[in-house]
Each structure stands twice: as C-alpha cells, then as structure tokens.
Design a protein around this motif. Structure first.
Motif, PDB file in Angstrom:
ATOM      1  N   HIS A 193      93.384  50.842  21.845  1.00 41.19           N
ATOM      2  CA  HIS A 193      94.371  51.931  21.873  1.00 41.19           C
ATOM      3  C   HIS A 193      93.680  53.239  21.538  1.00 41.19           C
ATOM      4  O   HIS A 193      92.571  53.262  20.994  1.00 41.19           O
ATOM      5  CB  HIS A 193      95.506  51.656  20.865  1.00 41.19           C
ATOM      6  CG  HIS A 193      95.030  51.511  19.442  1.00 41.19           C
ATOM      7  ND1 HIS A 193      94.927  52.573  18.582  1.00 41.19           N
ATOM      8  CD2 HIS A 193      94.606  50.421  18.749  1.00 41.19           C
ATOM      9  CE1 HIS A 193      94.468  52.157  17.408  1.00 41.19           C
ATOM     10  NE2 HIS A 193      94.263  50.853  17.481  1.00 41.19           N
ATOM     11  N   TRP A 194      94.321  54.343  21.890  1.00 43.30           N
ATOM     12  CA  TRP A 194      93.801  55.664  21.545  1.00 43.30           C
ATOM     13  C   TRP A 194      94.956  56.647  21.395  1.00 43.30           C
ATOM     14  O   TRP A 194      96.021  56.493  21.990  1.00 43.30           O
ATOM     15  CB  TRP A 194      92.799  56.152  22.581  1.00 43.30           C
ATOM     16  CG  TRP A 194      93.292  56.244  23.983  1.00 43.30           C
ATOM     17  CD1 TRP A 194      93.913  57.294  24.602  1.00 43.30           C
ATOM     18  CD2 TRP A 194      93.226  55.198  24.977  1.00 43.30           C
ATOM     19  NE1 TRP A 194      94.222  56.991  25.898  1.00 43.30           N
ATOM     20  CE2 TRP A 194      93.813  55.715  26.161  1.00 43.30           C
ATOM     21  CE3 TRP A 194      92.724  53.899  24.984  1.00 43.30           C
ATOM     22  CZ2 TRP A 194      93.915  54.959  27.320  1.00 43.30           C
ATOM     23  CZ3 TRP A 194      92.824  53.153  26.140  1.00 43.30           C
ATOM     24  CH2 TRP A 194      93.406  53.683  27.294  1.00 43.30           C
ATOM     25  N   THR A 195      94.716  57.650  20.572  1.00 43.94           N
ATOM     26  CA  THR A 195      95.709  58.696  20.307  1.00 43.94           C
ATOM     27  C   THR A 195      95.074  60.051  20.588  1.00 43.94           C
ATOM     28  O   THR A 195      93.940  60.302  20.174  1.00 43.94           O
ATOM     29  CB  THR A 195      96.188  58.643  18.843  1.00 43.94           C
ATOM     30  OG1 THR A 195      96.772  57.359  18.582  1.00 43.94           O
ATOM     31  CG2 THR A 195      97.226  59.719  18.573  1.00 43.94           C
ATOM     32  N   SER A 196      95.792  60.906  21.301  1.00 39.97           N
ATOM     33  CA  SER A 196      95.255  62.207  21.693  1.00 39.97           C
ATOM     34  C   SER A 196      96.173  63.334  21.235  1.00 39.97           C
ATOM     35  O   SER A 196      97.394  63.258  21.423  1.00 39.97           O
ATOM     36  CB  SER A 196      95.090  62.284  23.221  1.00 39.97           C
ATOM     37  OG  SER A 196      94.260  61.256  23.698  1.00 39.97           O
ATOM     38  N   LEU A 197      95.578  64.354  20.658  1.00 36.13           N
ATOM     39  CA  LEU A 197      96.286  65.591  20.318  1.00 36.13           C
ATOM     40  C   LEU A 197      95.796  66.663  21.283  1.00 36.13           C
ATOM     41  O   LEU A 197      94.598  66.951  21.343  1.00 36.13           O
ATOM     42  CB  LEU A 197      96.010  65.999  18.872  1.00 36.13           C
ATOM     43  CG  LEU A 197      96.711  67.273  18.382  1.00 36.13           C
ATOM     44  CD1 LEU A 197      98.229  67.095  18.398  1.00 36.13           C
ATOM     45  CD2 LEU A 197      96.234  67.642  16.978  1.00 36.13           C
ATOM     46  N   ILE A 198      96.725  67.254  22.047  1.00 31.63           N
ATOM     47  CA  ILE A 198      96.363  68.158  23.136  1.00 31.63           C
ATOM     48  C   ILE A 198      97.078  69.491  22.959  1.00 31.63           C
ATOM     49  O   ILE A 198      98.284  69.524  22.699  1.00 31.63           O
ATOM     50  CB  ILE A 198      96.741  67.548  24.501  1.00 31.63           C
ATOM     51  CG1 ILE A 198      96.131  66.150  24.655  1.00 31.63           C
ATOM     52  CG2 ILE A 198      96.305  68.450  25.636  1.00 31.63           C
ATOM     53  CD1 ILE A 198      96.648  65.401  25.854  1.00 31.63           C
ATOM     54  N   ALA A 199      96.327  70.569  23.104  1.00 33.24           N
ATOM     55  CA  ALA A 199      96.906  71.909  23.017  1.00 33.24           C
ATOM     56  C   ALA A 199      96.528  72.705  24.261  1.00 33.24           C
ATOM     57  O   ALA A 199      95.393  72.622  24.749  1.00 33.24           O
ATOM     58  CB  ALA A 199      96.421  72.633  21.771  1.00 33.24           C
ATOM     59  N   TYR A 200      97.487  73.456  24.782  1.00 34.38           N
ATOM     60  CA  TYR A 200      97.250  74.363  25.907  1.00 34.38           C
ATOM     61  C   TYR A 200      97.526  75.785  25.443  1.00 34.38           C
ATOM     62  O   TYR A 200      98.625  76.103  24.963  1.00 34.38           O
ATOM     63  CB  TYR A 200      98.159  74.005  27.092  1.00 34.38           C
ATOM     64  CG  TYR A 200      98.183  75.060  28.177  1.00 34.38           C
ATOM     65  CD1 TYR A 200      97.041  75.353  28.918  1.00 34.38           C
ATOM     66  CD2 TYR A 200      99.349  75.770  28.464  1.00 34.38           C
ATOM     67  CE1 TYR A 200      97.060  76.321  29.912  1.00 34.38           C
ATOM     68  CE2 TYR A 200      99.381  76.733  29.461  1.00 34.38           C
ATOM     69  CZ  TYR A 200      98.227  77.007  30.181  1.00 34.38           C
ATOM     70  OH  TYR A 200      98.242  77.964  31.157  1.00 34.38           O
ATOM     71  N   VAL A 201      96.505  76.644  25.565  1.00 30.14           N
ATOM     72  CA  VAL A 201      96.616  78.037  25.135  1.00 30.14           C
ATOM     73  C   VAL A 201      96.493  78.912  26.377  1.00 30.14           C
ATOM     74  O   VAL A 201      95.414  79.014  26.979  1.00 30.14           O
ATOM     75  CB  VAL A 201      95.510  78.402  24.127  1.00 30.14           C
ATOM     76  CG1 VAL A 201      95.655  79.855  23.679  1.00 30.14           C
ATOM     77  CG2 VAL A 201      95.543  77.457  22.938  1.00 30.14           C
ATOM     78  N   PRO A 202      97.572  79.553  26.831  1.00 31.07           N
ATOM     79  CA  PRO A 202      97.514  80.375  28.049  1.00 31.07           C
ATOM     80  C   PRO A 202      96.719  81.657  27.825  1.00 31.07           C
ATOM     81  O   PRO A 202      96.784  82.273  26.773  1.00 31.07           O
ATOM     82  CB  PRO A 202      98.980  80.671  28.349  1.00 31.07           C
ATOM     83  CG  PRO A 202      99.672  80.533  27.032  1.00 31.07           C
ATOM     84  CD  PRO A 202      98.924  79.489  26.258  1.00 31.07           C
TER      85      PRO A 202
END
Length: 448
Positions: A250-259
């Motif tokens: 299993h894996w866990t991802s924290l994702i952020a998008y900065v325009p």
C-alpha cells in the motif's frame, strides 16, 4: 636486482588491489541472497526476492498510470487526460543508497497545465481556460507482504519444492551465473590494465596513479551493473514463474497543486448589471491511499480512496448562466461595449462566490491474471455548494515494450456527470455522458 624485486612487489600488490573490489561485489551478492534464503517461509518476514528486486517487480505491477496522482517508480512520468484537458509532467527525487533496501518514500515535483482548446471531449461544452501550476507530491510506501504456497505442508515427497525453495534455487543459479560473469570481467580487465605502458601510451604519468584511476571507474560501473542485473533477474524470474500466492502492499500520497497562471472570469450579477472581471485562485490539496493485491491466480486489484480540498467558484460549479456575446446581447445585456474589448467573449450571469469544495473519491481497478487489459470504476462525490456526484468507467490497456516492460498506459473512459441530476436544465451546457482517454507514460530510470 633490487629494481626487479620492487617491480614484482608492485605487480603483486596491484593484482591484490584489483581483485578485492570484485570479491567484495561477489560477497555482497551472496550476502543479499543469504538474507532472502534464511527468511521464513511463512509470516510477515517472508521474502522470495531481494528488496531491490521487489522494487523492480512492483514497478511492473504498479504500471497503472492514467492520471495525475497515480504512483510511478520511474524518475519521470507524464499523464494526459482528454476529459479534463490536463497535462502533467513529474520528476521523482531520490538518491540511491547503494544498499539492498525497499523504497519507502518518493518525492515528486511537477508541472500541471490545461492544454489547447479543442482537444477535450468534455462533460460540458465550454471553452478551456488555460492555467498552469506546479505540483508537489510526497508518497509514503508501505511494507510489502508475501504469502507462499507449500510452506509447512506434510506428506510431500522428498523431492518436492515449495514456492520458497523453488525461488531460492532459481536465485542461487542467478548468483552463480553472475559470479562467473564478474570473475571473467575482472580477469579480462586485469589483463588489459596490466598491459598499460606509461612510457609509450601515457608518457609523463605515474603508472600506479593511472591504473588506480581506471580501476576506480571500472569497479564503480561493475558494482552498479551487477547489483542492478541481480535485482532485475530476480524480478523477471518471479514474474515468469509466479512462485508466490499473494503479494500485497500500500502507499499514501499527499499532493498539492499551486497555480502560477490562471484565468479571469467575466461576471455580471444580472443582464442589467455591469460586467466585472474576477480572478480566482484554484489551488488543490489531496490525500490518497491505495492498496494493491497481486495474486498469481486471481489477478491484480487496486483500491484507492482519496479526500480533496479544492478552491472553487460559482462558475466552475455551474451555478451561473454562461452566455456568448450574441446571447448576452439578445437577453438584454447592457454592458456590450465592455464585452467587445474583452479577449474572451464568454460572460457568466449570476451571483459569484469563491468557496472551498471538499470531495471524496473511490476507485477500483482490476486486471485478470497475465492480462494487460483491465477495467476501472471511479466515483467522485463533492460536498457544499458544488455537491455533484460524478462517475467514470474505464478500460485500461498497458502497452509493453521490446524488453517486456510497461511502456505506456492508455485508458479509454466513459464519464458520467451529475449522476443524481442536481443541476437544473438551464445550467447544463452539454450531455451528462462523455468519452475520453487517459494516458500515462513512465520513462527514464527506476527509482530504487
């Protein structure tokens, strides 16, 4: 006589020095193999291949890469979605430790942008509003668990090999094959390096210093080559034989998008109100968790749960009426002079608000044993002002290159917009169903 003895001593020392790195590499391979051999046949510590080999094995099995946020073990990867019109380019950062150990985390930096008008087969018939931004992803990879058949079974003939013993035998054969190759390469190298004549070939240089430089480069490449080859051959053997019952991780991802660049909207509260331009800030942050089950008999199953917070507004949530210049004028719009000077002739009429939209996503992907064609299901539920329920049915196809490794994932998708019919007819600008494609391409080296 004294000079002759010094030459002999130097050559003997030179030979010992040059043999040592090759011996150390062979010993390292034997040590890695021994750790796997002495792992139990049952329990959480079971191993059929080394940690680095399992990284390569999982890079193959996690080849389902169809959208931004999917995991890739490769240094670089690209995703493209025709439905959202979104193109992403990502780069994984990780320094190789030189040790046989599992990959526990991947940090990725990338760019995300909407591409040109007209490529999209959209859920709604509206123009693209170009924007671009950077993405940051931190993925934490969980422990790999392996279960094997035949462990502890009674009443078996003495020549019976369970899956653990079978893989141990295959891996030992790989070790001996590589040892022979290494010894031959070292012997050939020593013969070649001993023939260097400083007086004729490298005049003015110290022969021992020159040989040491060549030695350093040769053995550095030798270690990289054969450690990688050992891992790859193990992964290929496990894939080919299926000498395992299940492999789960299993894996866990924290994702952020900065325009960085994003569009303006033309807004009028009503047809009798002046037009204003508003500039939203469409950032996103999401937390994804995926579990993978790989069964030698049942196939491969991915289950992903995601939670996302996204900056939203009345226009993107279809809470305003969208008009062209002609439609706005025909409806009695009063600010037609300003609209003629605007680059975008699209105007949104209604009350404008900025707000945060929380959403939950659930996705299931399945591949039958030995198949590179699967099926996927996705549900997305928004909450708050934009409370739509959307879905997607997909047929992912993993394309294999000449080395029998995943080269590209193409997913043909049918998307369902506003399944529960929350939007009124006058807010909709297209059909509730659309056809699109998602593409994922991993390239460059593996992150191991």
């Amino acid at each position: 006589m004294l000079r002759f003895l010094l030459i002999v001593v130097n050559l003997i020392s030179f030979s010992k020095v040059y043999c040592q790195p090759g011996n150390r590499l062979i010993e390292d391979l034997r040590t890695i193999n021994s750790a796997v051999v002495h792992s139990p046949c049952q329990g959480s510590q079971t191993m059929t291949i080394s940690h680095r080999a399992m990284n390569i094995f999982l890079a193959d099995k996690t080849a389902y890469l169809s959208a931004f946020g999917d995991l890739s073990y490769y240094t670089n990867y690209v995703t493209l979605s025709s439905s959202s019109g979104m193109l992403t380019l990502n780069h994984n950062f990780q320094k190789a430790s030189g040790k046989d150990e599992p990959t526990r985390g991947l940090f990725s930096l990338g760019a995300k942008a909407k591409i040109a008008d007209g490529f999209n087969t959209s859920l709604v018939d509206k123009k693209f509003r170009k924007n671009v931004g950077i993405t940051l992803t931190q993925a934490w990879l969980g422990k790999v668990k392996t279960t094997l058949s035949g462990c502890g079974e009674q009443n078996k003939p003495t020549d019976f090999l369970n899956q653990k013993q079978a893989m141990d035998a295959l891996r030992m054969g790989i070790v001996h094959q590589l040892v022979n190759d290494i010894n031959k390469k070292v012997t050939d190298f020593n013969d070649a390096i001993s023939a260097i004549d400083s007086a004729q070939e490298i005049p003015g240089q110290n022969i021992q210093a020159a040989r040491a430089l060549v030695q350093h480069d040769f053995y550095a490449e030798l270690v990289d080559e054969y450690q990688l080859q050992f891992a790859r051959m193990q992964a290929e053997a496990l894939t080919k034989t299926n000498y395992f019952k299940t492999i789960t991780t299993h894996w866990t991802s924290l994702i952020a998008y900065v325009p960085l660049a994003f569009p303006k909207f033309n807004i009028a509260a009503s047809y009798t109100s002046p037009i204003q331009q508003v500039h939203p800030y469409p950032f996103e942050i999401s937390l994804n968790h995926t579990r993978l089950w790989e069964s030698s008999k049942a196939g491969r199953l991915f289950i992903t749960l995601s939670a996302k917070l996204a900056a939203n507004n009345s226009v993107n949530a279809f809470l305003t009426n969208t008009s062209t210049f002609t439609e706005y004028k025909n409806q009695g719009g009063i600010d037609t002079l300003l609209l003629t000077f605007l680059k975008n002739d699209e105007i949104n009429v209604g009350s404008y608000q900025n707000f945060i939209t929380p959403s939950l996503h659930a996705r299931v992907v399945y591949f039958s044993p030995g198949s590179h064609i699967g099926v996927s299901f996705l549900l997305e539920k928004n909450f708050g002002n934009d409370n739509l329920l959307n879905g997607r049915l997909g047929i992912p196809v993993i394309l294999i290159n000449s080395k029998k490794l995943p080269a590209m994932n193409v997913e043909f998708q049918v998307s369902f917009f506003d399944i529960t019919h929350q939007l009124s007819a006058d807010k909709k600008q297209g059909n509730n169903t659309s056809i699109g494609v998602g593409i994922g391409i991993p390239f460059s080296r593996l992150m191991y």
